[in-house]
Design a protein around this motif. Sequence first.
Motif, PDB file in Angstrom:
ATOM      1  N   LYS A  42      19.882  40.062  41.971  1.00  0.00           N
ATOM      2  CA  LYS A  42      21.287  40.836  41.449  1.00  0.00           C
ATOM      3  C   LYS A  42      22.603  40.865  42.191  1.00  0.00           C
ATOM      4  O   LYS A  42      22.910  41.362  43.252  1.00  0.00           O
ATOM      5  N   ARG A  43      23.774  40.664  41.299  1.00  0.00           N
ATOM      6  CA  ARG A  43      24.925  40.868  41.602  1.00  0.00           C
ATOM      7  C   ARG A  43      25.829  41.959  41.558  1.00  0.00           C
ATOM      8  O   ARG A  43      25.616  42.383  40.953  1.00  0.00           O
ATOM      9  N   LEU A  44      26.551  42.752  42.896  1.00  0.00           N
ATOM     10  CA  LEU A  44      26.558  43.780  42.894  1.00  0.00           C
ATOM     11  C   LEU A  44      28.054  43.898  43.449  1.00  0.00           C
ATOM     12  O   LEU A  44      28.875  42.825  44.820  1.00  0.00           O
ATOM     13  N   SER A  45      28.724  44.169  43.013  1.00  0.00           N
ATOM     14  CA  SER A  45      30.901  44.431  42.972  1.00  0.00           C
ATOM     15  C   SER A  45      31.344  46.130  42.860  1.00  0.00           C
ATOM     16  O   SER A  45      30.651  46.296  42.678  1.00  0.00           O
ATOM     17  N   ASN A  46      32.398  45.525  43.321  1.00  0.00           N
ATOM     18  CA  ASN A  46      33.570  47.333  43.118  1.00  0.00           C
ATOM     19  C   ASN A  46      34.273  47.156  43.239  1.00  0.00           C
ATOM     20  O   ASN A  46      35.031  45.283  43.219  1.00  0.00           O
ATOM     21  N   LEU A  47      35.408  48.104  43.014  1.00  0.00           N
ATOM     22  CA  LEU A  47      36.468  47.953  42.355  1.00  0.00           C
ATOM     23  C   LEU A  47      37.864  47.588  44.002  1.00  0.00           C
ATOM     24  O   LEU A  47      39.046  46.577  44.155  1.00  0.00           O
ATOM     25  N   ASN A  48      37.330  47.371  44.652  1.00  0.00           N
ATOM     26  CA  ASN A  48      37.431  47.186  46.769  1.00  0.00           C
ATOM     27  C   ASN A  48      37.779  45.316  47.017  1.00  0.00           C
ATOM     28  O   ASN A  48      37.764  45.008  47.514  1.00  0.00           O
ATOM     29  N   GLY A  49      36.507  44.874  45.911  1.00  0.00           N
ATOM     30  CA  GLY A  49      36.574  43.099  46.459  1.00  0.00           C
ATOM     31  C   GLY A  49      35.576  43.224  47.002  1.00  0.00           C
ATOM     32  O   GLY A  49      34.994  41.229  46.983  1.00  0.00           O
ATOM     33  N   ALA A  50      34.467  43.802  47.251  1.00  0.00           N
ATOM     34  CA  ALA A  50      33.226  43.619  47.546  1.00  0.00           C
ATOM     35  C   ALA A  50      32.110  42.695  46.437  1.00  0.00           C
ATOM     36  O   ALA A  50      32.194  43.196  45.244  1.00  0.00           O
ATOM     37  N   ASP A  51      31.619  41.672  46.977  1.00  0.00           N
ATOM     38  CA  ASP A  51      30.817  41.081  45.794  1.00  0.00           C
ATOM     39  C   ASP A  51      29.524  39.886  46.665  1.00  0.00           C
ATOM     40  O   ASP A  51      29.969  39.414  47.108  1.00  0.00           O
TER      41      ASP A  51
END
Length: 121
Positions: free
Chosen positions: A103-112
Amino acid sequence: MSKHSIQVTSIYCNATSESGITSGDEVYLVCQADGGLPIRVPGGVNASENMKKGDTWKPDNLVLNFEYEVLVTLWDHDLNYDPNLATYLQSNDFQPGIGSGSKRLSNLNGADYTISYTYID
């Protein structure tokens, strides 16, 4: 009594939350099965895994038992002296019958990050 289990086999860093700002994310997990007590991986208040783009973390034998669901949350622990200042990266809620995969998890701070897991039962 737990009816299901998953094993987190690896966490891969596609990009950090602080790309170009620091040397990487200091990642730890908080895992909580069926709304019970959360567990921290790696254990210890200041323990974390330093992750840079392209790094893979393979937690040692991380098997999570649950009946309804288990929530796995990734955190970035920048300041060792204050765990209250950790940065939320992303989370995934594993449920019965999901099968194995990633599962790929990312956020608006750039964490991926990509979390890979094996559904055991």
